[in-house]
Design a protein around this motif. Sequence first.
Motif, PDB file in Angstrom:
ATOM      1  N   ASN A  44     -19.916  14.291  21.156  1.00 37.96           N
ATOM      2  CA  ASN A  44     -20.038  15.558  20.435  1.00 37.96           C
ATOM      3  C   ASN A  44     -19.946  16.753  21.376  1.00 37.96           C
ATOM      4  O   ASN A  44     -20.532  17.807  21.117  1.00 37.96           O
ATOM      5  CB  ASN A  44     -21.349  15.590  19.653  1.00 37.96           C
ATOM      6  CG  ASN A  44     -21.367  14.545  18.550  1.00 37.96           C
ATOM      7  OD1 ASN A  44     -20.368  14.330  17.877  1.00 37.96           O
ATOM      8  ND2 ASN A  44     -22.492  13.881  18.376  1.00 37.96           N
ATOM      9  N   GLU A  60     -17.955  11.624   8.878  1.00 39.65           N
ATOM     10  CA  GLU A  60     -17.473  12.720   9.705  1.00 39.65           C
ATOM     11  C   GLU A  60     -16.896  13.860   8.871  1.00 39.65           C
ATOM     12  O   GLU A  60     -16.959  15.020   9.266  1.00 39.65           O
ATOM     13  CB  GLU A  60     -16.436  12.203  10.710  1.00 39.65           C
ATOM     14  CG  GLU A  60     -17.013  11.286  11.776  1.00 39.65           C
ATOM     15  CD  GLU A  60     -18.116  11.951  12.575  1.00 39.65           C
ATOM     16  OE1 GLU A  60     -17.803  12.782  13.447  1.00 39.65           O
ATOM     17  OE2 GLU A  60     -19.299  11.665  12.304  1.00 39.65           O
ATOM     18  N   ASN A 115     -14.261  20.883  13.381  1.00 42.28           N
ATOM     19  CA  ASN A 115     -14.322  19.956  12.259  1.00 42.28           C
ATOM     20  C   ASN A 115     -13.977  20.601  10.915  1.00 42.28           C
ATOM     21  O   ASN A 115     -13.597  19.895   9.977  1.00 42.28           O
ATOM     22  CB  ASN A 115     -15.712  19.319  12.184  1.00 42.28           C
ATOM     23  CG  ASN A 115     -15.884  18.182  13.171  1.00 42.28           C
ATOM     24  OD1 ASN A 115     -15.526  17.045  12.901  1.00 42.28           O
ATOM     25  ND2 ASN A 115     -16.405  18.496  14.350  1.00 42.28           N
ATOM     26  N   HIS A 160      -8.982  19.340  10.065  1.00 45.91           N
ATOM     27  CA  HIS A 160     -10.216  18.711   9.577  1.00 45.91           C
ATOM     28  C   HIS A 160     -10.104  17.190   9.424  1.00 45.91           C
ATOM     29  O   HIS A 160     -10.904  16.426   9.971  1.00 45.91           O
ATOM     30  CB  HIS A 160     -10.596  19.362   8.244  1.00 45.91           C
ATOM     31  CG  HIS A 160     -11.757  18.751   7.537  1.00 45.91           C
ATOM     32  ND1 HIS A 160     -12.991  18.561   8.139  1.00 45.91           N
ATOM     33  CD2 HIS A 160     -11.887  18.272   6.270  1.00 45.91           C
ATOM     34  CE1 HIS A 160     -13.829  18.010   7.274  1.00 45.91           C
ATOM     35  NE2 HIS A 160     -13.170  17.823   6.134  1.00 45.91           N
ATOM     36  N   VAL A 219      -9.215  15.352  12.767  1.00 44.57           N
ATOM     37  CA  VAL A 219     -10.387  15.364  13.650  1.00 44.57           C
ATOM     38  C   VAL A 219     -11.385  14.305  13.198  1.00 44.57           C
ATOM     39  O   VAL A 219     -11.907  13.527  14.007  1.00 44.57           O
ATOM     40  CB  VAL A 219     -11.038  16.760  13.675  1.00 44.57           C
ATOM     41  CG1 VAL A 219     -12.390  16.724  14.390  1.00 44.57           C
ATOM     42  CG2 VAL A 219     -10.117  17.772  14.357  1.00 44.57           C
ATOM     43  N   ALA A 220     -11.660  14.239  11.901  1.00 44.92           N
ATOM     44  CA  ALA A 220     -12.619  13.276  11.362  1.00 44.92           C
ATOM     45  C   ALA A 220     -12.125  11.851  11.543  1.00 44.92           C
ATOM     46  O   ALA A 220     -12.910  10.942  11.864  1.00 44.92           O
ATOM     47  CB  ALA A 220     -12.869  13.564   9.883  1.00 44.92           C
ATOM     48  N   SER A 238     -12.425  10.850  15.167  1.00 47.10           N
ATOM     49  CA  SER A 238     -13.852  10.689  15.447  1.00 47.10           C
ATOM     50  C   SER A 238     -14.347   9.333  14.954  1.00 47.10           C
ATOM     51  O   SER A 238     -15.123   8.650  15.637  1.00 47.10           O
ATOM     52  CB  SER A 238     -14.638  11.821  14.785  1.00 47.10           C
ATOM     53  OG  SER A 238     -16.003  11.726  15.102  1.00 47.10           O
TER      54      SER A 238
END
Length: 332
Positions: free
Chosen positions: A73, A187, A223, A228, A231-232, A235
């Motif tokens: 993070n 996420e 995020n 969005h 990225v999620a 992750s």
Amino acid sequence: MNKLTSMALGLMLAAGNAAAASYGEQLEGFPMPYPLQHFTFSSQQQSLSMGYMDVKPVGNANGHVVVLMHGKNFCGATWESTLRALSQQGYRVIAPDQIGFCTSTKPANYQYSFQQLANNTHQLLQHLGVKKAIVIGHSTGGMLATRYALMYPQQTEKLVMVNPIGLEDWKAKGAPWRSVDDWYQRELKLSAEGIKKYEQQTYYSGQWKPEYDKWVDMLAGLNSGPGHKKVAWNSALIYDMIYTQPVYYELPDLRVPTTLFIGTADTTAIGSDIATPEVKAQLGHYEVLGKEAAKRIPHAHLVEFDGMGHAPQMEAPEKFHQALIEDLATLK
């Protein structure tokens, strides 16, 4: 409108603007502490871009290169005060963002492994002409730094881990598995409020300082930005890598000088949020894990920060950097 009401409204608008921060898929728009560069390379049949900062020594160079590996993070930018402290001591300091993170590419498909990320970093260092480096890893970056030192011992002058995760095998202790799809749904729901609550509890021992706000803004803005979903998704893939690829069992195989910096109040443990109370009670005891890891790593040195959380370099930067600089000074 009286002056007091006007001030209150101004504060609320400022808070609203901060909460609404939005950054690009590769963190475009976020103010970096040092000039950002990009390394383009080929991996898994695709062209990828790795963002990094390469900070030259202030004054006389001491001949050593430090590579800073960020956590899950976190970003290279969150090493801001460490970049400054080490460069002022004559170190060249390189802070990359790993693929899938921050200023780097978010691939639609990528087989994440710590070996792959270590290899990517090694390629970057070769590109920059760095033959040997001090490798410092925080949180998930500690797992990566360990893997790097195991794969490239001749290129690792020293290994430093700052509250690394992976000092225990959560799966073996009973922490439940999540599918990548479940991680992805989790996420997608990240918010600034949720990030701050988690970081305050885990990173800073329940405390909060205004200077932490920009790191919440950074993560929440990435995020909630146009990337969005990418990225999620990345992750989620990275969390699966962390859970399924422990380096814990290979700590005794390390053959480089190693120092552990441990905030003893840390409780970070993957899966603890969905574990049973009985299992959760067994996880994330850094006041014990640091000591146990130091015994398992040949000739390791342990430095503890009593009562500090997951990020001592951010919670008490002056104290942390003094200890780090003293530790690195033992190198010839």
